[in-house]
Write a protein that holds these residues in place. Structure first.
Motif, short mmCIF file in Angstrom:
data_model
loop_
_atom_site.label_atom_id
_atom_site.label_comp_id
_atom_site.label_asym_id
_atom_site.label_seq_id
_atom_site.Cartn_x
_atom_site.Cartn_y
_atom_site.Cartn_z
N LEU A 62 0.68 -1.31 -0.03
CA LEU A 62 -0.05 0.00 0.12
C LEU A 62 0.81 1.37 0.00
CD1 LEU A 62 -2.71 -1.18 2.58
CD2 LEU A 62 -2.94 -0.98 -0.02
N ALA A 63 1.98 1.13 0.70
CA ALA A 63 2.93 2.39 0.81
C ALA A 63 3.45 2.55 -0.37
CB ALA A 63 3.78 2.29 1.87
N VAL A 64 3.89 1.75 -1.41
CA VAL A 64 4.58 1.74 -2.46
C VAL A 64 3.49 2.29 -3.54
CG1 VAL A 64 5.36 0.55 -4.60
CG2 VAL A 64 6.14 0.05 -2.40
N VAL A 65 2.20 2.06 -3.40
CA VAL A 65 1.29 2.54 -4.38
C VAL A 65 1.19 3.98 -4.04
CG1 VAL A 65 -1.45 2.70 -4.69
CG2 VAL A 65 -0.16 0.47 -4.49
N ARG A 66 1.25 4.40 -2.87
CA ARG A 66 1.23 5.90 -2.50
C ARG A 66 2.49 6.62 -3.02
NH1 ARG A 66 -1.92 9.66 -3.08
NH2 ARG A 66 -3.53 8.10 -2.17
N LEU A 67 3.46 5.92 -3.05
CA LEU A 67 5.04 6.50 -3.32
C LEU A 67 4.92 6.69 -4.79
CD1 LEU A 67 7.61 7.14 -2.47
CD2 LEU A 67 8.19 4.77 -3.20
N VAL A 68 4.21 5.80 -5.44
CA VAL A 68 3.93 5.83 -6.99
C VAL A 68 2.94 6.95 -7.56
CG1 VAL A 68 3.68 4.73 -9.25
CG2 VAL A 68 4.98 3.46 -7.50
N GLN A 69 2.03 6.83 -6.94
CA GLN A 69 0.66 7.84 -7.26
C GLN A 69 0.85 9.27 -6.61
OE1 GLN A 69 -2.94 5.58 -6.50
NE2 GLN A 69 -2.71 4.29 -8.23
N GLY A 70 1.44 9.41 -5.64
CA GLY A 70 1.60 10.62 -4.74
C GLY A 70 1.51 11.74 -5.71
N PRO A 71 0.47 12.70 -5.51
CA PRO A 71 0.26 13.76 -6.45
C PRO A 71 1.23 14.90 -5.71
CG PRO A 71 -1.58 13.73 -4.62
CD PRO A 71 -0.46 12.39 -4.68
N SER A 72 2.07 14.95 -4.58
CA SER A 72 2.87 15.88 -4.61
C SER A 72 4.34 15.13 -3.84
CB SER A 72 2.26 17.03 -3.48
OG SER A 72 2.16 16.12 -2.04
N VAL A 73 5.23 16.06 -3.79
CA VAL A 73 6.51 15.48 -3.25
C VAL A 73 6.34 15.26 -1.86
CG1 VAL A 73 8.98 16.23 -2.60
CG2 VAL A 73 7.87 16.62 -4.97
N ALA A 74 5.46 15.83 -1.00
CA ALA A 74 5.44 15.78 0.31
C ALA A 74 4.27 14.22 0.53
CB ALA A 74 4.59 16.90 1.03
N ASP A 75 3.62 13.85 -0.57
CA ASP A 75 3.04 12.62 -0.25
C ASP A 75 4.17 11.41 -0.52
OD1 ASP A 75 0.35 13.45 0.22
OD2 ASP A 75 0.00 13.75 -1.87
N ARG A 76 5.07 11.76 -1.44
CA ARG A 76 5.83 10.79 -1.75
C ARG A 76 6.89 10.76 -0.39
NH1 ARG A 76 5.16 12.71 -6.76
NH2 ARG A 76 4.36 11.02 -8.29
N VAL A 77 7.42 11.90 0.16
CA VAL A 77 8.02 11.61 1.53
C VAL A 77 7.54 11.05 2.62
CG1 VAL A 77 9.20 13.43 3.16
CG2 VAL A 77 9.40 13.93 0.82
N VAL A 78 6.07 11.21 2.77
CA VAL A 78 5.41 10.49 3.81
C VAL A 78 5.17 8.94 3.46
CG1 VAL A 78 3.19 10.25 4.83
CG2 VAL A 78 3.87 12.53 4.71
N ALA A 79 5.34 8.53 2.14
CA ALA A 79 5.14 7.13 1.90
C ALA A 79 6.50 6.33 2.19
CB ALA A 79 4.83 7.14 0.17
N LEU A 80 7.67 7.20 1.78
CA LEU A 80 8.96 6.95 2.31
C LEU A 80 9.08 6.94 3.72
CD1 LEU A 80 11.23 8.69 -0.42
CD2 LEU A 80 10.83 6.15 -0.10
N ASP A 81 8.69 7.66 4.39
CA ASP A 81 8.83 7.66 5.79
C ASP A 81 7.96 6.37 6.42
OD1 ASP A 81 9.71 8.64 8.35
OD2 ASP A 81 7.91 9.59 8.52
N LEU A 82 6.86 6.01 5.88
CA LEU A 82 5.92 4.93 6.11
C LEU A 82 6.68 3.87 5.88
CD1 LEU A 82 3.46 3.44 7.17
CD2 LEU A 82 2.60 3.72 4.94
N LEU A 83 7.43 3.54 4.71
CA LEU A 83 8.21 2.26 4.28
C LEU A 83 9.31 2.12 5.29
CD1 LEU A 83 8.19 2.71 0.44
CD2 LEU A 83 7.26 0.96 1.99
N SER A 84 10.05 3.37 5.84
CA SER A 84 11.02 3.14 6.67
C SER A 84 10.51 2.75 8.15
CB SER A 84 11.71 4.59 6.96
OG SER A 84 11.07 5.34 7.52
N ALA A 85 9.31 3.15 8.44
CA ALA A 85 8.74 2.64 9.66
C ALA A 85 8.44 1.26 9.61
CB ALA A 85 7.44 3.46 10.14
N VAL A 86 7.87 0.93 8.39
CA VAL A 86 7.60 -0.72 8.41
C VAL A 86 8.91 -1.44 8.32
CG1 VAL A 86 6.58 -2.23 6.61
CG2 VAL A 86 5.34 -0.28 7.12
#
Length: 90
Positions: A21-45
């Motif tokens: 699910l985080a990779v989907v948000r990372l690819v589809q993220g409409p803004s850079v901030a969304d992608r950074v949050v997805a990467l932060d989630l991936l690191s938490a996972v």
């Protein structure tokens, strides 16, 4: 097989779904901030996966790896926050 090992493997399966699910948000993220949050989630996972693997393998050395990943993720988040505060695109 102990209950802790079963719980560790269940946690690993849940973390796998979370990564997808985080990779989907990372690819589809409409803004850079969304992608950074997805990467932060991936690191938490990643921290969760290493902690669950530590329980499943009954080896506490993996907790050091989890701590290192959490530290690097925190530094990356702070770096993005500083960049965004200085007027960078984000």
């Amino acid at each position: 097989m102990s209950a802790a090992m079963i719980g560790g493997f269940v946690a690993l399966a849940i973390c796998g779904v979370t990564v997808l699910l985080a990779v989907v948000r990372l690819v589809q993220g409409p803004s850079v901030a969304d992608r950074v949050v997805a990467l932060d989630l991936l690191s938490a996972v990643a921290v969760g996966v290493t902690a669950a693997w530590s329980v499943a393998a009954d080896d506490p050395i993996y907790l050091d790896v989890a701590l290192l990943v959490a530290l690097v993720a925190f530094l990356g988040t702070v770096a993005f926050a500083v960049h965004a505060e200085e007027g960078g695109r984000g």
